[in-house]
Design a protein around this motif. Structure first.
Motif, PDB file in Angstrom:
ATOM      1  N   HIS A 137       0.841  -1.198   0.000  1.00  0.00           N
ATOM      2  CA  HIS A 137       0.000   0.000   0.000  1.00  0.00           C
ATOM      3  C   HIS A 137       0.872   1.243   0.000  1.00  0.00           C
ATOM      4  CE1 HIS A 137      -3.360   2.654   0.775  1.00  0.00           C
ATOM      5  NE2 HIS A 137      -2.837   3.064   1.918  1.00  0.00           N
ATOM      6  N   ILE A 138       0.572   2.173  -0.923  1.00  0.00           N
ATOM      7  CA  ILE A 138       1.244   3.466  -0.940  1.00  0.00           C
ATOM      8  C   ILE A 138       0.333   4.453  -0.214  1.00  0.00           C
ATOM      9  CG2 ILE A 138       2.200   5.293  -2.387  1.00  0.00           C
ATOM     10  CD1 ILE A 138       2.542   3.133  -4.579  1.00  0.00           C
ATOM     11  N   ALA A 139       0.748   4.871   0.961  1.00  0.00           N
ATOM     12  CA  ALA A 139      -0.098   5.702   1.816  1.00  0.00           C
ATOM     13  C   ALA A 139      -0.259   7.107   1.235  1.00  0.00           C
ATOM     14  CB  ALA A 139       0.488   5.776   3.223  1.00  0.00           C
ATOM     15  N   GLU A 140      -1.455   7.643   1.406  1.00  0.00           N
ATOM     16  CA  GLU A 140      -1.717   9.021   1.008  1.00  0.00           C
ATOM     17  C   GLU A 140      -1.021   9.980   1.983  1.00  0.00           C
ATOM     18  OE1 GLU A 140      -3.373   9.867  -1.626  1.00  0.00           O
ATOM     19  OE2 GLU A 140      -4.273   7.940  -2.214  1.00  0.00           O
ATOM     20  N   GLU A 141      -0.889  11.240   1.567  1.00  0.00           N
ATOM     21  CA  GLU A 141      -0.157  12.227   2.372  1.00  0.00           C
ATOM     22  C   GLU A 141      -0.766  12.392   3.760  1.00  0.00           C
ATOM     23  OE1 GLU A 141       1.170  16.959   2.140  1.00  0.00           O
ATOM     24  OE2 GLU A 141       0.203  15.972   0.425  1.00  0.00           O
ATOM     25  N   ASN A 142      -2.112  12.368   3.839  1.00  0.00           N
ATOM     26  CA  ASN A 142      -2.778  12.587   5.125  1.00  0.00           C
ATOM     27  C   ASN A 142      -3.167  11.275   5.810  1.00  0.00           C
ATOM     28  OD1 ASN A 142      -4.727  11.814   3.341  1.00  0.00           O
ATOM     29  ND2 ASN A 142      -6.230  13.386   3.938  1.00  0.00           N
ATOM     30  N   GLU A 143      -2.640  10.171   5.336  1.00  0.00           N
ATOM     31  CA  GLU A 143      -2.972   8.853   5.902  1.00  0.00           C
ATOM     32  C   GLU A 143      -1.911   8.459   6.922  1.00  0.00           C
ATOM     33  OE1 GLU A 143      -4.066   4.337   4.236  1.00  0.00           O
ATOM     34  OE2 GLU A 143      -3.193   5.870   2.912  1.00  0.00           O
ATOM     35  N   ILE A 145       4.192  -1.044   3.523  1.00  0.00           N
ATOM     36  CA  ILE A 145       3.644   0.300   3.354  1.00  0.00           C
ATOM     37  C   ILE A 145       4.751   1.236   2.881  1.00  0.00           C
ATOM     38  CG2 ILE A 145       2.515   2.247   4.502  1.00  0.00           C
ATOM     39  CD1 ILE A 145       1.487   0.157   6.589  1.00  0.00           C
ATOM     40  N   SER A 146       4.452   2.010   1.847  1.00  0.00           N
ATOM     41  CA  SER A 146       5.406   2.997   1.330  1.00  0.00           C
ATOM     42  C   SER A 146       4.714   4.344   1.211  1.00  0.00           C
ATOM     43  CB  SER A 146       5.948   2.561  -0.040  1.00  0.00           C
ATOM     44  OG  SER A 146       6.680   1.359   0.063  1.00  0.00           O
ATOM     45  N   ARG A 147       5.522   5.363   0.971  1.00  0.00           N
ATOM     46  CA  ARG A 147       4.993   6.699   0.721  1.00  0.00           C
ATOM     47  C   ARG A 147       5.731   7.314  -0.461  1.00  0.00           C
ATOM     48  NH1 ARG A 147       1.717   8.757   4.694  1.00  0.00           N
ATOM     49  NH2 ARG A 147       1.644   7.513   6.613  1.00  0.00           N
ATOM     50  N   GLY A 148       4.987   8.078  -1.279  1.00  0.00           N
ATOM     51  CA  GLY A 148       5.606   8.713  -2.430  1.00  0.00           C
ATOM     52  C   GLY A 148       4.563   9.247  -3.382  1.00  0.00           C
ATOM     53  N   ASP A 149       5.031  10.012  -4.380  1.00  0.00           N
ATOM     54  CA  ASP A 149       4.123  10.679  -5.315  1.00  0.00           C
ATOM     55  C   ASP A 149       4.036   9.989  -6.672  1.00  0.00           C
ATOM     56  OD1 ASP A 149       3.623  12.694  -3.423  1.00  0.00           O
ATOM     57  OD2 ASP A 149       5.418  13.807  -4.055  1.00  0.00           O
ATOM     58  N   THR A 150       4.734   8.864  -6.836  1.00  0.00           N
ATOM     59  CA  THR A 150       4.755   8.187  -8.144  1.00  0.00           C
ATOM     60  C   THR A 150       4.363   6.719  -7.966  1.00  0.00           C
ATOM     61  OG1 THR A 150       7.131   7.763  -7.873  1.00  0.00           O
ATOM     62  CG2 THR A 150       6.481   9.738  -9.116  1.00  0.00           C
ATOM     63  N   PRO A 151       3.060   6.444  -7.751  1.00  0.00           N
ATOM     64  CA  PRO A 151       2.629   5.071  -7.476  1.00  0.00           C
ATOM     65  C   PRO A 151       3.076   4.072  -8.532  1.00  0.00           C
ATOM     66  CG  PRO A 151       0.852   6.611  -7.049  1.00  0.00           C
ATOM     67  CD  PRO A 151       1.945   7.399  -7.700  1.00  0.00           C
ATOM     68  N   GLN A 152       2.977   4.434  -9.808  1.00  0.00           N
ATOM     69  CA  GLN A 152       3.366   3.494 -10.867  1.00  0.00           C
ATOM     70  C   GLN A 152       4.817   3.073 -10.707  1.00  0.00           C
ATOM     71  OE1 GLN A 152       3.000   4.974 -14.919  1.00  0.00           O
ATOM     72  NE2 GLN A 152       4.906   3.894 -15.394  1.00  0.00           N
ATOM     73  N   GLU A 153       5.719   4.042 -10.549  1.00  0.00           N
ATOM     74  CA  GLU A 153       7.139   3.718 -10.421  1.00  0.00           C
ATOM     75  C   GLU A 153       7.421   2.951  -9.140  1.00  0.00           C
ATOM     76  OE1 GLU A 153       9.443   7.247 -10.817  1.00  0.00           O
ATOM     77  OE2 GLU A 153       8.561   7.811 -12.747  1.00  0.00           O
ATOM     78  N   MET A 154       6.697   3.286  -8.073  1.00  0.00           N
ATOM     79  CA  MET A 154       6.928   2.602  -6.806  1.00  0.00           C
ATOM     80  C   MET A 154       6.481   1.149  -6.870  1.00  0.00           C
ATOM     81  SD  MET A 154       5.939   5.633  -4.111  1.00  0.00           S
ATOM     82  CE  MET A 154       6.508   4.695  -2.693  1.00  0.00           C
ATOM     83  N   ILE A 155       5.360   0.895  -7.559  1.00  0.00           N
ATOM     84  CA  ILE A 155       4.906  -0.491  -7.719  1.00  0.00           C
ATOM     85  C   ILE A 155       5.924  -1.290  -8.530  1.00  0.00           C
ATOM     86  CG2 ILE A 155       3.151  -1.957  -8.797  1.00  0.00           C
ATOM     87  CD1 ILE A 155       1.097   0.224  -8.078  1.00  0.00           C
ATOM     88  N   VAL A 156       6.417  -0.694  -9.612  1.00  0.00           N
ATOM     89  CA  VAL A 156       7.416  -1.381 -10.433  1.00  0.00           C
ATOM     90  C   VAL A 156       8.684  -1.650  -9.621  1.00  0.00           C
ATOM     91  CG1 VAL A 156       8.928  -1.172 -12.446  1.00  0.00           C
ATOM     92  CG2 VAL A 156       6.527  -0.497 -12.614  1.00  0.00           C
ATOM     93  N   ASP A 157       9.144  -0.648  -8.873  1.00  0.00           N
ATOM     94  CA  ASP A 157      10.346  -0.833  -8.052  1.00  0.00           C
ATOM     95  C   ASP A 157      10.145  -1.930  -7.015  1.00  0.00           C
ATOM     96  OD1 ASP A 157      11.618   1.170  -9.439  1.00  0.00           O
ATOM     97  OD2 ASP A 157      11.260   2.724  -7.924  1.00  0.00           O
ATOM     98  N   ALA A 158       8.945  -1.989  -6.433  1.00  0.00           N
ATOM     99  CA  ALA A 158       8.667  -2.993  -5.397  1.00  0.00           C
ATOM    100  C   ALA A 158       8.508  -4.390  -5.972  1.00  0.00           C
ATOM    101  CB  ALA A 158       7.406  -2.601  -4.621  1.00  0.00           C
ATOM    102  N   SER A 159       8.302  -4.490  -7.289  1.00  0.00           N
ATOM    103  CA  SER A 159       7.935  -5.775  -7.894  1.00  0.00           C
ATOM    104  C   SER A 159       9.108  -6.641  -8.304  1.00  0.00           C
ATOM    105  CB  SER A 159       7.060  -5.515  -9.128  1.00  0.00           C
ATOM    106  OG  SER A 159       7.828  -4.930 -10.173  1.00  0.00           O
TER     107      SER A 159
END
Length: 247
Positions: free
Chosen positions: A145-151, A181-195
């Motif tokens: 899960h990539i957490a939202e800024e206010n989550e 759990i991660s945080r960041g502004d680029t969900p697509q890139e973060m999913i690829v990096d995590a995969s």
């Protein structure tokens, strides 16, 4: 045993696309809606294309159906000549109540699966798909899960822990479920990096936006970089839309 999840597998049946290695085994516990489609130029009538290419396309579709059924899946096939491939995929997904669309890249035998959870929307579909696919096989599942800024971290953990509990109730071993759990502004890139260490990805479809219209759906972009199979969970009910495909 969980019910067989219904998966749409779209193939451009006359453009050389086929069933990649490892996909029949991956889908052995599913009900497959196998969509063979051919995109026809706007100036060509779909009836004309069907008259010219139907026999060839049907033979290929029958061969693919046999491969998938031999692996253990149940299959219903549809052949469509259309002017708009994505609209056809969306409509067929809706008509057949498919939980997900598979972007069918090749895969090795499954050991680790990444499930990218965006929020509470569609959680029931995530649980039904994951349990149907993975409850009867030995596979490790990571809920990502990539957490939202206010989550808060607590909120994110509560979300993933709840999904993990439901998956274990549906037959996936609790010991085989991890959360990340991660945080960041680029969900697509973060999913690829995590995969990098995973054999398949499960993720939700993107909401239509200016970004997706300009650059394509996020799941397609993830699949091109990941190179493994990506299950794209559908939101559910689609807007009613007219389509003029010839089927």
């Amino acid at each position: 045993m969980p019910d067989r999840p219904s998966i749409l597998v779209p193939l451009r049946v006359l453009e050389g696309e086929s069933i990649p290695e490892g996909i029949p085994e991956l889908l052995a516990n599913t009900h497959i809606v196998l969509l063979g489609y051919h995109v026809v130029p706007d100036q060509t009538a779909t009836d004309q294309a069907r008259a010219q290419f139907e026999d060839q396309a049907t033979r290929r579709l029958n061969d693919f159906t046999a491969i998938l059924e031999h692996a253990g899946a149940t299959v219903e096939s549809q052949l469509v000549f259309t002017h708009d491939g994505q609209t056809t995929i969306d409509r067929m997904t809706d008509e057949h109540d498919c939980l997900a669309v598979l972007i069918p890249n090749a895969t090795r035998p499954l050991e680790n699966v990444l499930i990218a959870v965006r929020g509470i929307v569609g959680v029931d579909r995530f649980v039904r798909l994951a349990s149907g696919l993975f409850a009867t096989i030995d596979v490790n599942v990571t809920l990502y899960h990539i957490a939202e800024e206010n989550e808060t971290e607590e909120d994110a953990e509560t979300l993933l822990d709840g999904i993990a509990t439901r998956l274990s109730e549906e037959g996936i071993s609790a010991d085989a479920i991890d959360i990340q759990i991660s945080r960041g502004d680029t969900p697509q890139e973060m999913i690829v990096d995590a995969s990098d260490d995973y054999d398949a990805i499960v993720m939700g479809e993107s909401d239509p936006s200016v970004t997706t219209f300009l650059f394509g759906m996020t799941a397609d972009q993830v699949a091109k970089q990941f190179l493994g199979p990506v299950f794209v969970i559908q939101h559910g009910e689609l807007d009613d839309a007219e389509e003029t495909d010839n089927e």
